[in-house]
Design a protein around this motif. Structure first.
Motif, PDB file in Angstrom:
ATOM      1  N   ALA A  93       0.826  -1.131   0.119  1.00 17.68           N
ATOM      2  CA  ALA A  93      -0.096  -0.136   0.045  1.00 17.68           C
ATOM      3  C   ALA A  93       0.834   1.318   0.072  1.00 17.68           C
ATOM      4  N   LEU A  94       0.314   2.486  -0.798  1.00 20.96           N
ATOM      5  CA  LEU A  94       1.107   3.658  -0.599  1.00 20.96           C
ATOM      6  C   LEU A  94       0.029   4.699  -0.376  1.00 20.96           C
ATOM      7  N   LEU A  95       0.407   5.394   0.621  1.00 22.85           N
ATOM      8  CA  LEU A  95      -0.197   6.631   0.997  1.00 22.85           C
ATOM      9  C   LEU A  95       0.478   7.787   0.464  1.00 22.85           C
ATOM     10  N   LEU A  96      -0.066   8.356  -0.657  1.00 22.63           N
ATOM     11  CA  LEU A  96       0.522   9.764  -1.105  1.00 22.63           C
ATOM     12  C   LEU A  96      -0.167  10.965  -0.713  1.00 22.63           C
ATOM     13  N   LEU A  97       1.009  11.626   0.002  1.00 23.95           N
ATOM     14  CA  LEU A  97       0.650  12.745   0.711  1.00 23.95           C
ATOM     15  C   LEU A  97       0.852  14.099  -0.103  1.00 23.95           C
ATOM     16  N   TYR A  98       0.072  15.132   0.024  1.00 24.39           N
ATOM     17  CA  TYR A  98       0.603  16.684  -0.319  1.00 24.39           C
ATOM     18  C   TYR A  98       0.081  17.588   1.007  1.00 24.39           C
ATOM     19  N   ASP A  99       0.504  18.710   0.869  1.00 26.41           N
ATOM     20  CA  ASP A  99       0.502  19.616   1.941  1.00 26.41           C
ATOM     21  C   ASP A  99      -0.537  20.521   1.409  1.00 26.41           C
ATOM     22  N   ILE A 100      -1.939  20.589   1.871  1.00 27.66           N
ATOM     23  CA  ILE A 100      -2.723  21.527   1.646  1.00 27.66           C
ATOM     24  C   ILE A 100      -2.387  22.989   1.631  1.00 27.66           C
ATOM     25  N   THR A 101      -1.193  23.385   2.273  1.00 24.54           N
ATOM     26  CA  THR A 101      -0.876  24.679   2.370  1.00 24.54           C
ATOM     27  C   THR A 101       0.275  24.943   1.276  1.00 24.54           C
ATOM     28  N   ASN A 102       0.509  24.110   0.577  1.00 20.23           N
ATOM     29  CA  ASN A 102       1.671  24.004  -0.597  1.00 20.23           C
ATOM     30  C   ASN A 102       1.218  23.430  -1.920  1.00 20.23           C
TER      31      ASN A 102
END
Length: 188
Positions: free
Chosen positions: A73-82
Motif C-alpha cells: 500500500a502507498l499513502l501519497l501525501l500533499y500539503d494543503i498549504t503548498n
C-alpha cells in the motif's frame, strides 16, 4: 509506504499514528527511508502494519523507487498549504504506476488540514484528482490527529480483506466518518 514531496508531513503523520504525538518545531528531514511497526485491531483481528517513511527529496528518489515493488500500500501525501506539493501528485502517481506492483493499494491524503488560514489547495481539488485516478482521498492533520487513524485503518482493513478474500480491485473504499469538531477536514 508513505510518499510525497519533502515537507508534506509524512514523518509527522507516521509519528501521530504510531505514538499519538505531534512533532512540533523543526526536525531533521528523513534521509533515505525509515520504518515503524504498529499492531492494530481490524474487525476483531490483530494486523501488524510495517510503515515505511520515505524521503521526499529528489536526491533520494532512486532509493525510494527500489521499495515501491515490495509495498502493498502507498499513502501519497500533499500539503494543503503548498500548491506545488499538490501539483506534483501526478508525477508521484506516474512513478508509483511505473515502479509498484500491480494492484497496490493507493490512498491520496491532503495533510495539514488544520492550517485553514494558509490553505492553497481546495478540498474539492483533492477530491477531483482522486476521482480522476480512481484512488480514495481524505484530508488529515498530523497536528490534531484528524483522520490519521482512519486512513491507516482503512489501508489495514483493505490489506486484511485482500489477504482473506483475494484481490478485488473495486473493494477499496473509505467508510464515511467525520470528526464533529472540524467538518472542513473530513473523509470523502
Amino acid at each position: 509506504m508513505l510518499v510525497g514531496d519533502s515537507g508534506v508531513g509524512k514523518t509527522c503523520l507516521l509519528v501521530r499514528f504510531k505514538d499519538g504525538t505531534f512533532l512540533s518545531g523543526s526536525f531533521i528531514s528523513t534521509v533515505g527511508i525509515d520504518f515503524r511497526n504498529k499492531i492494530v485491531e481490524i474487525d476483531g483481528a490483530k494486523v501488524k502494519l510495517q510503515i515505511w517513511d520515505t524521503a521526499g527529496q529528489e536526491r533520494f528518489r532512486s532509493i525510494t523507487r527500489a521499495y515501491y515493488r515490495d509495498a502493498n500500500a502507498l499513502l501519497l501525501l500533499y500539503d494543503i498549504t503548498n500548491k506545488t506539493s499538490f501539483d506534483n501528485v501526478r508525477a508521484w502517481l506516474g512513478e508509483i504506476n511505473d515502479y509498484s506492483q500491480d494492484g497496490v493499494v493507493i490512498m491520496l491524503l491532503g495533510n495539514k488540514c488544520d492550517a485553514t488560514a494558509d490553505r492553497q489547495v481546495r478540498k474539492e481539488d483533492g477530491e477531483r484528482l482522486s476521482k480522476e485516478f480512481g484512488v480514495p482521498f481524505m484530508e488529515t492533520s498530523s497536528k490534531t490527529g484528524l483522520n490519521v487513524d482512519l486512513a491507516f485503518n482503512a489501508i489495514g482493513r483493505e490489506l486484511k480483506n485482500r489477504k482473506v478474500n483475494g484481490y478485488n480491485e473495486s473493494t477499496f473504499t473509505i467508510q464515511q466518518q467525520q470528526d464533529k469538531k472540524d467538518l472542513n477536514c473530513c473523509v470523502t
